[in-house]
Motif scaffolding. Structure first.
Motif, mmCIF file in Angstrom:
data_model
loop_
_atom_site.group_PDB
_atom_site.id
_atom_site.type_symbol
_atom_site.label_atom_id
_atom_site.label_comp_id
_atom_site.label_asym_id
_atom_site.label_seq_id
_atom_site.Cartn_x
_atom_site.Cartn_y
_atom_site.Cartn_z
ATOM 1 N N ALA A 26 -5.501 -5.013 -7.023
ATOM 2 C CA ALA A 26 -5.217 -5.867 -7.993
ATOM 3 C C ALA A 26 -3.431 -6.314 -7.622
ATOM 4 O O ALA A 26 -2.966 -7.220 -7.832
ATOM 5 N N ILE A 27 -2.939 -5.003 -7.666
ATOM 6 C CA ILE A 27 -1.421 -5.058 -7.524
ATOM 7 C C ILE A 27 -1.123 -5.866 -6.026
ATOM 8 O O ILE A 27 -0.289 -6.670 -5.894
ATOM 9 N N PHE A 73 1.973 -15.920 -12.474
ATOM 10 C CA PHE A 73 1.954 -14.858 -11.668
ATOM 11 C C PHE A 73 2.554 -13.650 -11.623
ATOM 12 O O PHE A 73 1.979 -12.551 -11.395
ATOM 13 N N ALA A 74 3.803 -13.768 -12.003
ATOM 14 C CA ALA A 74 5.009 -12.737 -12.262
ATOM 15 C C ALA A 74 4.525 -12.032 -13.460
ATOM 16 O O ALA A 74 4.303 -10.579 -13.391
ATOM 17 N N LEU A 75 4.052 -12.529 -14.395
ATOM 18 C CA LEU A 75 3.599 -11.937 -15.561
ATOM 19 C C LEU A 75 2.475 -10.878 -15.406
ATOM 20 O O LEU A 75 2.225 -9.787 -15.814
ATOM 21 N N HIS A 76 1.591 -11.559 -14.620
ATOM 22 C CA HIS A 76 0.311 -10.945 -14.437
ATOM 23 C C HIS A 76 0.777 -9.516 -13.441
ATOM 24 O O HIS A 76 0.015 -8.716 -13.818
ATOM 25 N N GLN A 89 3.400 -7.988 -13.472
ATOM 26 C CA GLN A 89 4.002 -7.096 -14.661
ATOM 27 C C GLN A 89 2.959 -6.390 -15.124
ATOM 28 O O GLN A 89 2.954 -5.027 -15.405
ATOM 29 N N HIS A 90 1.989 -7.157 -15.751
ATOM 30 C CA HIS A 90 0.724 -6.408 -16.563
ATOM 31 C C HIS A 90 0.024 -5.335 -15.759
ATOM 32 O O HIS A 90 -0.124 -4.564 -16.200
ATOM 33 N N MET A 109 7.580 -3.026 -18.985
ATOM 34 C CA MET A 109 6.803 -3.811 -17.941
ATOM 35 C C MET A 109 6.143 -4.852 -18.816
ATOM 36 O O MET A 109 6.239 -6.179 -18.384
ATOM 37 N N ASP A 110 5.412 -4.452 -19.662
ATOM 38 C CA ASP A 110 4.604 -5.379 -20.656
ATOM 39 C C ASP A 110 4.491 -4.884 -21.864
ATOM 40 O O ASP A 110 3.836 -4.064 -22.454
ATOM 41 N N PRO A 111 5.536 -5.597 -22.759
ATOM 42 C CA PRO A 111 5.842 -5.088 -24.307
ATOM 43 C C PRO A 111 4.575 -5.470 -25.107
ATOM 44 O O PRO A 111 4.662 -4.939 -26.227
#
Length: 184
Positions: free
Chosen positions: A56-57, A73-76, A78-79, A117-119
């Motif tokens: 996935a990464i 895309f960037a948010l995904h 980070q998640h 990374m993902d608050p």
């Protein structure tokens, strides 16, 4: 076969909850058109749902590389990276009786990074609170859990964990009081 045909087959498989087959079709679409950031992104989501976080990464990073101007895309990415850190921390501490303090602090480090990374990733907060509790840092555990409860007040499971943490704190305080009383 055209890349669009592979993607349609992948979506049909997803609708049938056949994620393994969907991944095969996404990979075929990528072979047919490796520069399609959207397909890498969709493939990454499917790998993430299948808990195959390394792949996935890889695909999320490729989507970001190909189309850096897409914030989703960037948010995904980070998640997925946060999920991988939580997974790593869980493996260090879950169902182990011989966990060292050093390993617990390493898990805390991973979990803090995941939260940064993902608050909005509730699992990262919950695991951080549980590890703090294992370290007898009960105030931090409760504070961390309060943060996630403020984000997700409707989650009744979080209230249950909070009660458990408060009980651990109470037990810890009783033991500390007994130790202090014996020392006098």
């Amino acid at each position: 076969m055209k890349p669009e045909s592979y993607i349609q087959k992948a979506y049909r498989c997803i609708l049938q909850n056949d994620f393994e087959e969907a991944l095969r079709w996404f990979e075929q679409a990528i072979i047919a058109n490796p520069g399609d950031a959207e397909v890498h992104y969709r493939c990454s989501i499917t790998y993430g749902r299948s808990n195959k976080l390394e792949m996935a990464i890889t695909h999320a990073e490729e989507a970001v590389r190909l189309q850096p101007d897409k914030p989703e895309f960037a948010l995904h990415l980070q998640h997925i990276k946060a999920a991988e850190l939580v997974q790593r921390a869980r493996k260090m501490v879950e169902n182990r009786k011989d966990v060292t303090k050093s390993e617990l602090y390493q898990a805390v480090s991973h979990l803090k990074s995941a939260v940064a990374m993902d608050p909005l990733y509730a699992q990262a907060y919950v695991w951080l609170a549980l590890v703090y509790s294992e370290l007898d840092e009960h105030a931090r555990a409760i504070s961390t859990l309060k943060e996630v409860i403020s984000l997700y007040p409707q989650e009744s499971g979080l209230q249950h964990i909070m009660e458990e943490l408060k009980q651990r704190l109470k037990s810890y305080m009783q033991v500390q009081h007994r130790i202090e009383s014996e020392d006098m």
